[in-house]
Design an enzyme around this catalytic site. Sequence first.
Site, PDB file in Angstrom:
ATOM      1  N   ARG B 206       0.850  -1.196   0.000  1.00 41.85           N
ATOM      2  CA  ARG B 206       0.000   0.000   0.000  1.00 41.85           C
ATOM      3  C   ARG B 206       0.881   1.241   0.000  1.00 41.85           C
ATOM      4  O   ARG B 206       1.603   1.478   0.970  1.00 41.85           O
ATOM      5  CB  ARG B 206      -0.898   0.031   1.248  1.00 41.85           C
ATOM      6  CG  ARG B 206      -1.740  -1.229   1.450  1.00 41.85           C
ATOM      7  CD  ARG B 206      -2.982  -1.224   0.594  1.00 41.85           C
ATOM      8  NE  ARG B 206      -3.611  -2.535   0.559  1.00 41.85           N
ATOM      9  CZ  ARG B 206      -4.760  -2.842   1.181  1.00 41.85           C
ATOM     10  NH1 ARG B 206      -5.376  -1.913   1.878  1.00 41.85           N
ATOM     11  NH2 ARG B 206      -5.288  -4.051   1.095  1.00 41.85           N
ATOM     12  N   GLU B 208       0.440   4.148   0.757  1.00 42.87           N
ATOM     13  CA  GLU B 208      -0.211   5.212   1.532  1.00 42.87           C
ATOM     14  C   GLU B 208       0.833   6.181   2.053  1.00 42.87           C
ATOM     15  O   GLU B 208       1.852   5.772   2.598  1.00 42.87           O
ATOM     16  CB  GLU B 208      -0.987   4.608   2.717  1.00 42.87           C
ATOM     17  CG  GLU B 208      -2.249   3.915   2.265  1.00 42.87           C
ATOM     18  CD  GLU B 208      -2.855   3.065   3.369  1.00 42.87           C
ATOM     19  OE1 GLU B 208      -2.229   2.896   4.425  1.00 42.87           O
ATOM     20  OE2 GLU B 208      -3.960   2.538   3.144  1.00 42.87           O
ATOM     21  N   ARG B 214      -0.495   2.465  12.869  1.00 42.30           N
ATOM     22  CA  ARG B 214      -1.326   1.342  12.446  1.00 42.30           C
ATOM     23  C   ARG B 214      -1.033   0.881  11.037  1.00 42.30           C
ATOM     24  O   ARG B 214      -1.585  -0.122  10.589  1.00 42.30           O
ATOM     25  CB  ARG B 214      -2.820   1.724  12.495  1.00 42.30           C
ATOM     26  CG  ARG B 214      -3.326   2.249  13.779  1.00 42.30           C
ATOM     27  CD  ARG B 214      -4.495   3.248  13.666  1.00 42.30           C
ATOM     28  NE  ARG B 214      -5.481   2.999  12.639  1.00 42.30           N
ATOM     29  CZ  ARG B 214      -6.727   2.606  12.881  1.00 42.30           C
ATOM     30  NH1 ARG B 214      -7.137   2.415  14.110  1.00 42.30           N
ATOM     31  NH2 ARG B 214      -7.576   2.440  11.898  1.00 42.30           N
ATOM     32  N   ARG B 402      -0.865  -6.396  12.311  1.00 42.55           N
ATOM     33  CA  ARG B 402      -1.859  -5.688  13.115  1.00 42.55           C
ATOM     34  C   ARG B 402      -2.470  -6.611  14.161  1.00 42.55           C
ATOM     35  O   ARG B 402      -2.660  -6.225  15.311  1.00 42.55           O
ATOM     36  CB  ARG B 402      -2.960  -5.145  12.206  1.00 42.55           C
ATOM     37  CG  ARG B 402      -3.273  -3.718  12.510  1.00 42.55           C
ATOM     38  CD  ARG B 402      -4.442  -3.266  11.692  1.00 42.55           C
ATOM     39  NE  ARG B 402      -4.080  -2.067  10.955  1.00 42.55           N
ATOM     40  CZ  ARG B 402      -4.979  -1.287  10.358  1.00 42.55           C
ATOM     41  NH1 ARG B 402      -6.265  -1.630  10.368  1.00 42.55           N
ATOM     42  NH2 ARG B 402      -4.595  -0.214   9.735  1.00 42.55           N
TER      43      ARG B 402
END
Lengths: 428, 428
Positions: B206, B208, B214, B402
């Site tokens: 990802r 991001e 997180r 996670r």
Amino acid sequence: MERILITNVSNFQEKEIKIEGWVYRIRKLKNITFLVIKDRSGLIQCIFDNEVRDLNTLKIESVISVVGIVKSSNNSLHPCEIIGNEFHIISEAQELPIEINKKELNINLDTILNNRILSLRHEKTNSIFKIQNIIVQSFREFLIKNDFTEIFTPKIVAEGTEGGTELFKVDYFGKTAYLAQSPQFYKQMMVGAGFERVFEVAHVYRAEEHNTSRHLNEYVSMDLEMGFINDEFDIVNLEEKLIKYMLKSLEEKAKRYLEILKVEVPRIENSIPRMDFSEAISVLREVYGKENLEDDLDPESEKLICSYVKEKFNCDFIFLVNYPIKKRAMYTMPFKEGGSRSFDLLFKGVEITSGGERINNYNMLIESIKNKGLNPEHYENYTDIFKYGMPKHGGLAIGLERFTARLLSLENVREASFITRDRTRITP
Amino acid sequence: MERILITNVSNFQEKEIKIEGWVYRIRKLKNITFLVIKDRSGLIQCIFDNEVRDLNTLKIESVISVVGIVKSSNNSLHPCEIIGNEFHIISEAQELPIEINKKELNINLDTILNNRILSLRHEKTNSIFKIQNIIVQSFREFLIKNDFTEIFTPKIVAEGTEGGTELFKVDYFGKTAYLAQSPQFYKQMMVGAGFERVFEVAHVYRAEEHNTSRHLNEYVSMDLEMGFINDEFDIVNLEEKLIKYMLKSLEEKAKRYLEILKVEVPRIENSIPRMDFSEAISVLREVYGKENLEDDLDPESEKLICSYVKEKFNCDFIFLVNYPIKKRAMYTMPFKEGGSRSFDLLFKGVEITSGGERINNYNMLIESIKNKGLNPEHYENYTDIFKYGMPKHGGLAIGLERFTARLLSLENVREASFITRDRTRITP
């Protein structure tokens, strides 16, 4: 009504049950229609009265549910059939681009791969991956039993492992990164992190330009690395046990799929023969008249050595040990004049493993990097750990698709890859 | 002489043995020196006469072998010690950049990650990954027992799954490709390929931009997908059983590591509560005064809902079902006005799973793609399989790091990643 798996239908004689699956075959007679339904567990015949609604328009490979009564049949292969009361279409299929419900697929590899998902529905194609599953599971099982820790190491890396140019570039937030060619550095680092024994089963990436039947640009590497060894033969011996364990698991768990593919698991009578690389060169020269071989074996030589070993030792595997250091990666532990503590494992004509003892001394590693014409500064993240106590260690990698392809005598490694990534193929 | 693991030393009372490991502690008295040696199985004290050669220059974290006689000791924690005859340095350590042989590491996360390999040697850091191993193994075990097939799907893809911009670009032989955000399309395709039930444990990517406690840019996704379901609750029920199985495995196999980390495995008394998304919104509004919540929960809301559930149902997990379709991906099966057959699983304040039933009808899928403002032509490799018979199906994904971080109440998900890849971190 709960769905019953086809393989369990025989437990419900004379009862009404529901099955769900793909329509494998439709045979229409004057008054009745035979539907063969397929689910993940097998095939079963259902018999419908032609009066049943929508039977006329039903298409091959549609997904349906069938409710009916289980009856014993006089077919030796399928002890039961279902007298269908009703069926319900879950998902209707259009006309298929390839014919998949025959005994053999009989289409060329390109067409198979272009229609990969449908071709996987064919029993023979599907079985390849059921067998591959058992290979992977037994690899992990053996190593967990032997106190190995599973690791997950980054596939986005700042530097290549081998210093070659065969790297895919990734744009990492504006910085250039690469896809990992192997978990080599990380698995060594994890040995030094105190885990001692580690393994990883994950994709690796090789931007090799050549498109051969033995290469994939993205493949699954089954890697292991082990600390506190004496020398490379601890790794060779471990792999021998591992291979035996995997073959035994296949014999126990893959019977159904091996029968479908008409394949027998190779037997290792006592142990896998070991041959010095230089001896292999002599054999190739003297027995097969191969010249100009020096530091590495070409694909033809690998095949010849394997036939030689098969004939002489009746074994499909051969460990070639003491490879010339010249052609091995910079982390390889050298041995005597020009040799190395590294080995390959050949299986039915193809190399499926490279392995060996690694250098565990910091200064020696830096020298080796320099000797390969590489800049030690680029490898600091890797070499640093060698400053803080690194046991003698070694390891190996087995290419999953290649091992599967050799085991099943598939012509092309692509057949053993769920979804192929090669020079030209980036879809599906 | 064969190496004996430290955990097995007590079987060799009064015998001469060899151990190998890292020097964990050195305490020099007037006539004797105590060395504590560490290997993957534990610690042991060795006592040397100060006359023994090279003892003076020995450094912490060097890798050595020790030969000596096993004696019982009056230390309750370590029933044995070794009266050392000789030791041999396998790999000498320089001075360490961080102090790792204390009860707590007591250094900040950045320093831990910058010195990742050394920090992993610390018992507490090491234990995180031993526990993570059991999570992964029990995930696979449960699914294999339930007839799932393991798949390996490409991480180099032609299109993103979710249609977002959070994709890493790869130069694939001059063409632009991307790193897979998830195996979503492929796992659905493999259900349709006849495997029916599939799982994959692999890295996903990802891109991001945000750097939170997180998020990771490369993480391990534990994915599964299952055909022939009735609705999303078949997936919810499967995950409940899976989670219970994983927690039970942890209790059985992770004892040693859970004790080191002083963590207790959460108990699920009966079942995991299920709450409609709209009910969660009401609770947040009425109990916590949160406003402006509509289609999704922010991190604070996830925490609040979890405390509410903990207090009301004494459970660390909560399934939120019937998420608004607006915020879910195009493959999500809609449900009633504005809802969807999709769910999240929250665990100790954080979402660890998204899952649900997927659209299995071709026309409906094409419409859904268009409704999200995407071009169906870009997804043909994925949507094609829906033309040829696709069972009702659904699935889920659990983020491994996670889940581990929540289980162990780690502040930052990076602590549960072997080697972190985030906005700024591409080494080691």
